[in-house]
Scaffold this motif. Sequence first.
Motif, PDB file in Angstrom:
ATOM      1  N   GLY A  77     -39.457 -31.968 -58.420  1.00 48.36           N
ATOM      2  CA  GLY A  77     -39.967 -33.321 -58.653  1.00 48.36           C
ATOM      3  C   GLY A  77     -40.888 -33.727 -57.519  1.00 48.36           C
ATOM      4  O   GLY A  77     -41.752 -32.966 -57.095  1.00 48.36           O
ATOM      5  N   SER A  78     -40.643 -34.919 -56.958  1.00 54.05           N
ATOM      6  CA  SER A  78     -41.490 -35.383 -55.856  1.00 54.05           C
ATOM      7  C   SER A  78     -40.988 -34.870 -54.506  1.00 54.05           C
ATOM      8  O   SER A  78     -41.580 -35.140 -53.469  1.00 54.05           O
ATOM      9  CB  SER A  78     -41.531 -36.912 -55.832  1.00 54.05           C
ATOM     10  OG  SER A  78     -40.215 -37.406 -55.664  1.00 54.05           O
ATOM     11  N   GLY A  79     -39.878 -34.123 -54.515  1.00 53.69           N
ATOM     12  CA  GLY A  79     -39.319 -33.608 -53.268  1.00 53.69           C
ATOM     13  C   GLY A  79     -39.137 -32.097 -53.337  1.00 53.69           C
ATOM     14  O   GLY A  79     -39.931 -31.380 -53.957  1.00 53.69           O
ATOM     15  N   TYR A  80     -38.075 -31.639 -52.703  1.00 54.07           N
ATOM     16  CA  TYR A  80     -37.824 -30.203 -52.578  1.00 54.07           C
ATOM     17  C   TYR A  80     -36.329 -29.950 -52.738  1.00 54.07           C
ATOM     18  O   TYR A  80     -35.516 -30.861 -52.629  1.00 54.07           O
ATOM     19  CB  TYR A  80     -38.261 -29.712 -51.195  1.00 54.07           C
ATOM     20  CG  TYR A  80     -39.722 -29.989 -50.912  1.00 54.07           C
ATOM     21  CD1 TYR A  80     -40.691 -29.038 -51.192  1.00 54.07           C
ATOM     22  CD2 TYR A  80     -40.111 -31.232 -50.411  1.00 54.07           C
ATOM     23  CE1 TYR A  80     -42.021 -29.304 -50.958  1.00 54.07           C
ATOM     24  CE2 TYR A  80     -41.447 -31.507 -50.179  1.00 54.07           C
ATOM     25  CZ  TYR A  80     -42.398 -30.543 -50.455  1.00 54.07           C
ATOM     26  OH  TYR A  80     -43.715 -30.820 -50.236  1.00 54.07           O
ATOM     27  N   ARG A 109     -44.466 -36.621 -41.427  1.00 49.62           N
ATOM     28  CA  ARG A 109     -45.678 -35.830 -41.749  1.00 49.62           C
ATOM     29  C   ARG A 109     -45.421 -34.342 -41.497  1.00 49.62           C
ATOM     30  O   ARG A 109     -45.780 -33.488 -42.315  1.00 49.62           O
ATOM     31  CB  ARG A 109     -46.872 -36.305 -40.903  1.00 49.62           C
ATOM     32  CG  ARG A 109     -47.482 -37.611 -41.357  1.00 49.62           C
ATOM     33  CD  ARG A 109     -48.857 -37.831 -40.725  1.00 49.62           C
ATOM     34  NE  ARG A 109     -48.814 -37.937 -39.272  1.00 49.62           N
ATOM     35  CZ  ARG A 109     -48.536 -39.051 -38.599  1.00 49.62           C
ATOM     36  NH1 ARG A 109     -48.295 -40.170 -39.252  1.00 49.62           N
ATOM     37  NH2 ARG A 109     -48.508 -39.060 -37.274  1.00 49.62           N
ATOM     38  N   THR A 110     -44.783 -34.038 -40.378  1.00 54.51           N
ATOM     39  CA  THR A 110     -44.509 -32.634 -40.049  1.00 54.51           C
ATOM     40  C   THR A 110     -43.518 -32.035 -41.036  1.00 54.51           C
ATOM     41  O   THR A 110     -43.670 -30.880 -41.452  1.00 54.51           O
ATOM     42  CB  THR A 110     -43.985 -32.531 -38.599  1.00 54.51           C
ATOM     43  OG1 THR A 110     -45.002 -33.014 -37.713  1.00 54.51           O
ATOM     44  CG2 THR A 110     -43.633 -31.114 -38.222  1.00 54.51           C
ATOM     45  N   ARG A 111     -42.501 -32.799 -41.409  1.00 51.39           N
ATOM     46  CA  ARG A 111     -41.517 -32.295 -42.388  1.00 51.39           C
ATOM     47  C   ARG A 111     -42.191 -32.004 -43.725  1.00 51.39           C
ATOM     48  O   ARG A 111     -41.981 -30.964 -44.330  1.00 51.39           O
ATOM     49  CB  ARG A 111     -40.375 -33.310 -42.585  1.00 51.39           C
ATOM     50  CG  ARG A 111     -39.334 -32.828 -43.589  1.00 51.39           C
ATOM     51  CD  ARG A 111     -38.007 -33.601 -43.558  1.00 51.39           C
ATOM     52  NE  ARG A 111     -38.125 -34.992 -43.237  1.00 51.39           N
ATOM     53  CZ  ARG A 111     -37.867 -35.519 -42.039  1.00 51.39           C
ATOM     54  NH1 ARG A 111     -37.465 -34.754 -41.054  1.00 51.39           N
ATOM     55  NH2 ARG A 111     -38.015 -36.821 -41.827  1.00 51.39           N
ATOM     56  N   ARG A 112     -43.035 -32.953 -44.192  1.00 53.15           N
ATOM     57  CA  ARG A 112     -43.729 -32.748 -45.482  1.00 53.15           C
ATOM     58  C   ARG A 112     -44.598 -31.491 -45.441  1.00 53.15           C
ATOM     59  O   ARG A 112     -44.590 -30.678 -46.360  1.00 53.15           O
ATOM     60  CB  ARG A 112     -44.603 -33.964 -45.813  1.00 53.15           C
ATOM     61  CG  ARG A 112     -43.831 -35.138 -46.376  1.00 53.15           C
ATOM     62  CD  ARG A 112     -44.756 -36.051 -47.194  1.00 53.15           C
ATOM     63  NE  ARG A 112     -43.999 -37.065 -47.901  1.00 53.15           N
ATOM     64  CZ  ARG A 112     -43.335 -36.837 -49.029  1.00 53.15           C
ATOM     65  NH1 ARG A 112     -43.321 -35.639 -49.582  1.00 53.15           N
ATOM     66  NH2 ARG A 112     -42.667 -37.809 -49.612  1.00 53.15           N
ATOM     67  N   ARG A 113     -45.358 -31.367 -44.355  1.00 60.81           N
ATOM     68  CA  ARG A 113     -46.273 -30.221 -44.229  1.00 60.81           C
ATOM     69  C   ARG A 113     -45.481 -28.907 -44.188  1.00 60.81           C
ATOM     70  O   ARG A 113     -45.835 -27.932 -44.848  1.00 60.81           O
ATOM     71  CB  ARG A 113     -47.099 -30.407 -42.946  1.00 60.81           C
ATOM     72  CG  ARG A 113     -48.266 -29.469 -42.821  1.00 60.81           C
ATOM     73  CD  ARG A 113     -49.139 -29.811 -41.621  1.00 60.81           C
ATOM     74  NE  ARG A 113     -48.433 -29.611 -40.369  1.00 60.81           N
ATOM     75  CZ  ARG A 113     -48.188 -30.569 -39.474  1.00 60.81           C
ATOM     76  NH1 ARG A 113     -48.583 -31.809 -39.690  1.00 60.81           N
ATOM     77  NH2 ARG A 113     -47.540 -30.305 -38.358  1.00 60.81           N
ATOM     78  N   THR A 114     -44.371 -28.910 -43.452  1.00 63.03           N
ATOM     79  CA  THR A 114     -43.576 -27.685 -43.292  1.00 63.03           C
ATOM     80  C   THR A 114     -42.878 -27.306 -44.599  1.00 63.03           C
ATOM     81  O   THR A 114     -42.863 -26.126 -44.990  1.00 63.03           O
ATOM     82  CB  THR A 114     -42.531 -27.883 -42.168  1.00 63.03           C
ATOM     83  OG1 THR A 114     -43.211 -28.320 -40.992  1.00 63.03           O
ATOM     84  CG2 THR A 114     -41.775 -26.605 -41.887  1.00 63.03           C
TER      85      THR A 114
END
Length: 292
Positions: free
Chosen positions: A277-280, A244-249
């Motif tokens: 796409g769905s990532g970074y 969750r923290t990685r996604r938010r950051t």
Amino acid sequence: MIDLPTAQVPGIYHRRIGEIVVTAVSDGYYDTPIAAYRGITIEEASSAFERRFQRVPPRISINAFLIRSKGRIALVDTGAGDTMGPTLGLLQRTLATAGVAPSDIDTVLLTHLHPDHSNGLVGPDGSALFPRAELVVSEADVRFRKDDGARARHTVIEQLRYYDHPRRQIAPYADRTKHARGEVFPGVTAVPLPGHTPGHTGYMVSSGSETLFIWGDICHAQELQFPNPEVTVAFDVDPEEAVRTRRRTLDRAAADGIPVAGMHVHFPGLIRIVRNGSGYSEVPEIWAYEMA
Ligand SMILES: [Zn+2]
């Protein structure tokens, strides 16, 4: 005959943020076991590294960062010291090449209490390697590492690595330790990033209109965790919170477009994040002789 070079010069990279200069200083590198990555099969992980021409087991950088602000010098993380083998523990040599003596550093900011970040606080005899420095570390990480009940549930090796070592590292700084909360150094603010450890902390560096975010261990392997932020590592204390923290950051970094600096982003560890796409994915900084 000429002698062929066999090693790099020590890794140093300066980045100006307004009136502040942040300098990436390399502690070395570490080959992580491929089985340490979770939420992905060993075959998928291996092929993701190989597609990016990376070796398996994957090699990750261990970076620390100097911050020069208002005539003072802070160091963010201290590398592994002499505890993780000969490819790490180069920080003291790198600092010397950067012209910084350990006694020049008046503040050590820790992202978290893990061997590759905090074991460089003390020498083999247990004495402080930064004789003048105030230590800034999250209260939650200190509490977690001092928890004897939690310690008792681990193997002997884990007790040593995650409980006994951190206690030994922070002990000589006990009377000059501050909690990582709010502004901890001129222009530098602590940002809680819990998950990888309970008190895992990033540091936002701001001067004028410029900002750099030092994000600690938001990512261990950019080849896996930028395309798929759900991939975790065996040493995440709370893997779900770490995701969750990685996604938010990552989402915030992509939205704001600010430069970010990571302890395990390939040296010098300064990149920007873009959505893919769905990532970074990452866009590395371009080296230039004159500092922008
Ligand atoms: Zn780490």
